[in-house]
Design an enzyme around this catalytic site. Structure first.
Site, PDB file in Angstrom:
ATOM      1  N   SER A 117      46.525 -22.348  -1.837  1.00 18.44           N
ATOM      2  CA  SER A 117      45.073 -22.259  -2.019  1.00 18.44           C
ATOM      3  C   SER A 117      44.634 -22.741  -3.383  1.00 18.44           C
ATOM      4  O   SER A 117      43.442 -22.923  -3.621  1.00 18.44           O
ATOM      5  CB  SER A 117      44.608 -20.808  -1.829  1.00 18.44           C
ATOM      6  OG  SER A 117      45.235 -19.965  -2.779  1.00 18.44           O
ATOM      7  N   HIS A 138      45.437 -25.453   4.684  1.00 20.23           N
ATOM      8  CA  HIS A 138      45.001 -24.211   4.036  1.00 20.23           C
ATOM      9  C   HIS A 138      44.225 -23.339   5.014  1.00 20.23           C
ATOM     10  O   HIS A 138      43.101 -23.658   5.396  1.00 20.23           O
ATOM     11  CB  HIS A 138      44.140 -24.536   2.811  1.00 20.23           C
ATOM     12  CG  HIS A 138      43.678 -23.316   2.083  1.00 20.23           C
ATOM     13  ND1 HIS A 138      42.468 -23.237   1.447  1.00 20.23           N
ATOM     14  CD2 HIS A 138      44.260 -22.100   1.914  1.00 20.23           C
ATOM     15  CE1 HIS A 138      42.328 -22.045   0.907  1.00 20.23           C
ATOM     16  NE2 HIS A 138      43.394 -21.336   1.174  1.00 20.23           N
ATOM     17  N   GLU A 150      41.472 -26.022   6.110  1.00 15.80           N
ATOM     18  CA  GLU A 150      41.306 -27.214   5.277  1.00 15.80           C
ATOM     19  C   GLU A 150      42.554 -28.083   5.395  1.00 15.80           C
ATOM     20  O   GLU A 150      43.670 -27.627   5.155  1.00 15.80           O
ATOM     21  CB  GLU A 150      41.093 -26.806   3.818  1.00 15.80           C
ATOM     22  CG  GLU A 150      39.782 -26.069   3.589  1.00 15.80           C
ATOM     23  CD  GLU A 150      39.606 -25.593   2.165  1.00 15.80           C
ATOM     24  OE1 GLU A 150      38.459 -25.559   1.702  1.00 15.80           O
ATOM     25  OE2 GLU A 150      40.617 -25.251   1.517  1.00 15.80           O
ATOM     26  N   ASN A 188      36.758 -22.769  -1.621  1.00 13.62           N
ATOM     27  CA  ASN A 188      36.763 -22.059  -2.899  1.00 13.62           C
ATOM     28  C   ASN A 188      35.898 -22.753  -3.943  1.00 13.62           C
ATOM     29  O   ASN A 188      35.247 -22.096  -4.761  1.00 13.62           O
ATOM     30  CB  ASN A 188      38.193 -21.912  -3.418  1.00 13.62           C
ATOM     31  CG  ASN A 188      38.947 -20.805  -2.710  1.00 13.62           C
ATOM     32  OD1 ASN A 188      38.363 -19.841  -2.234  1.00 13.62           O
ATOM     33  ND2 ASN A 188      40.260 -20.937  -2.613  1.00 13.62           N
TER      34      ASN A 188
END
Length: 515
Positions: A117, A138, A150, A188
């Site tokens: 991550s 991800h 992802e 994120n």
């Protein structure tokens, strides 16, 4: 497909459940054999829960459980393995060691993926003899419920691999977004817009965590406020992500961390997992934020709505005016307020103080009101240092009024700041997403999909900006930047160009390679 998952922790077992339910044979391995046994028990219980909730038939659940094959050795030979998903701890050397051993025992045709991550996919791949076989995949926790993945190609990843991984993900019922190998990837990175601006508002004493959260939920329509979200995730985790993304993007002002977080992390104020964060948990009577103060002012005091920074006939201001009329408020019409009226100024990216100075309004009874249409029954009142507390209480009571048969409005009182709370949060969310788009780190469609699915926002940030209007979002950023001088608020090229050209913020536009 035969998939080997290395790492049987929370992420590994979630990925195993997801892949097995999708019809794939899963080899589940960990350096700790007991972790594999625990993971198998957890997956079976989750599948049984799905059956109980009617999401899965008993036959399908049993078949999925049977497709998970426990391995005693993560590095056993596996001639039939077509895909590896690594889900070990976030450490480059550990991941490199795992892939190095796998490269020696698995066929060259097997595709390697990492669930990292925060680490660079390219740097992990560079430790392999053949870096072209590795990409990022991800997932988000809990994997079966967080239906977004992802796909992150590294600099050397073979071009056919991202498409194959996308097909795999979507074949198992999740959505896939392709993201550049940059700090924070997409979800994120995009999520920094909300929390960094919330921390900046707290730094400036504009409002406390509870009021910022209430405004985020009831004006912007978010399911969770930024501070309760940080308490849920863990401030130690959130602060590390903020710092790594800011460092990775070479100290980009828009992503600037807050000085508030290091001491709180050091003090163990991490949130729910330590029983103390921005709010208290665990102890009797410490279940979250304190209740709001009751409304006690004079709701019958006359009110005058000043022009503010919005155009005459602006729909937001007109809606507020109509709502006050419907609630029976004593709304004054005319060129100037009477001697007793409280004055409300709808500001857009500027301050109430500037309106007082520019329009000659009485400073002791002039207050700001956010013109953004609330997602719930909440309004926001901004007070300046010159405001009279009694007049502010009366203004709050007027704004709390409701039409007959409806609930009163909740009213948050905040310190005067450029744009007020909701505008600043929204501008930051949209600007961070726009900066991702203008760097071509992900497509506009993938940005909005990832944010709505991965972060639970009511709509994607670019679509959100479109709802307000590209031109209005540009003016908001310009006003915030001009008023504060802080480069975190500078307008993005993405929003500016689309406002000038009449394009949607979700429109990828024409690129040189299209011509």
């Amino acid at each position: 497909m035969r998939i080997r998952i290395v790492g049987a922790g929370a992420m590994g077992r979630g990925i195993a459940q997801w892949a097995a339910a999708g019809g794939h044979t899963v080899e589940l391995a960990d350096v700790r054999p007991e972790a594999v046994a625990d993971a198998l028990g957890h997956v079976r219980s989750m599948l049984e829960r799905s059956v109980a909730k009617g999401r899965l038939s008993a036959v399908d659940a049993a078949a999925a459980a049977d497709r998970i094959v426990p391995l005693d050795d993560p590095f056993a030979a596996g001639p039939g393995v077509e895909l590896v998903v690594e889900a070990v701890r976030e450490d480059l050397e550990t991941k490199a060691e795992v892939f190095g051993k796998l490269e020696r025992v698995l066929p060259a045709s097997a595709v390697f993926t990492t669930n990292t991550s925060s680490l660079s996919v390219t740097r992990i791949a560079a430790t392999l003899t053949d870096p072209s076989r590795l990409a990022g995949l991800h997932f988000f926790n809990p994997v079966p419920l967080m239906r977004i993945v992802e796909v992150v190609p590294g600099a050397a990843t073979r071009p056919e691999i991202p498409a194959a991984l996308t097909a795999l993900v979507e074949g198992c019922g999740h959505r896939a977004v392709t993201v550049s190998d940059t700090p924070g990837f997409l979800v994120n990175h995009a999520g920094r817009g909300l929390v960094t601006e919330a921390l900046a508002l707290l730094e400036e004493s504009v409002a406390g965590p509870a009021d910022i959260d209430r405004i985020a939920r009831d004006v912007l329509g978010l399911r969770m406020g930024p501070f309760e979200l940080m308490d849920l995730t863990g401030l130690d985790v959130t602060a590390a992500v903020i710092d790594s993304i800011w460092t990775g993007f070479r100290h980009e002002d828009r992503l600037r961390p807050s000085y508030l977080t290091p001491n709180r992390v050091a003090a163990g104020l991490h949130g729910r997992k330590t029983d103390r964060g921005w709010f208290g948990y665990g102890a009797p009577g410490a279940g979250g934020p304190a209740p709001e103060r009751p409304v006690t002012g004079d709701a019958g005091r006359p009110v005058f709505l000043a022009a503010g920074d919005l155009h005459a006939g602006d729909t937001y201001t007109a809606a507020l005016l109509g709502s006050l009329d419907a609630a029976g408020a004593r709304v004054e019409r005319g060129a100037a307020p009477s001697a007793r009226a409280v004055v409300l100024v709808p500001v857009w990216g500027t301050t109430v103080a500037a309106a007082v100075a520019g329009q000659g309004l009485p400073p002791e009874r002039t207050f700001g009101v956010d013109p953004l249409p609330p997602a719930g029954r909440r309004r926001v009142l901004a007070v300046t240092p010159a405001g009279d507390p009694e007049a502010a209480g009366d203004a709050r009571a007027v704004l709390a009024r409701a039409a007959d048969g409806t609930e009163p409005h909740a009213v948050s009182v905040v310190r005067d700041t450029a744009g007020s709370v909701a505008q600043r949060l929204l501008a930051s969310v949209v600007s961070v997403a726009a900066s991702i788009a203008e760097r071509s780190l992900a497509t506009p469609a993938d940005i909005d999909l990832a944010v709505t699915t991965g972060l639970g926002y009511p709509q994607g940030p670019l679509a959100w900006g479109d709802r307000v209007g590209a031109a209005r979002m540009r003016e908001l950023s310009r006003a915030l930047y001009a008023t504060t001088g802080d480069p975190r608020h500078r307008p993005t090229r993405w929003v500016t160009e689309r406002a000038q050209l009449g394009l949607s913020l979700t429109d990828p536009g024409t690129a040189p390679e299209d011509c």
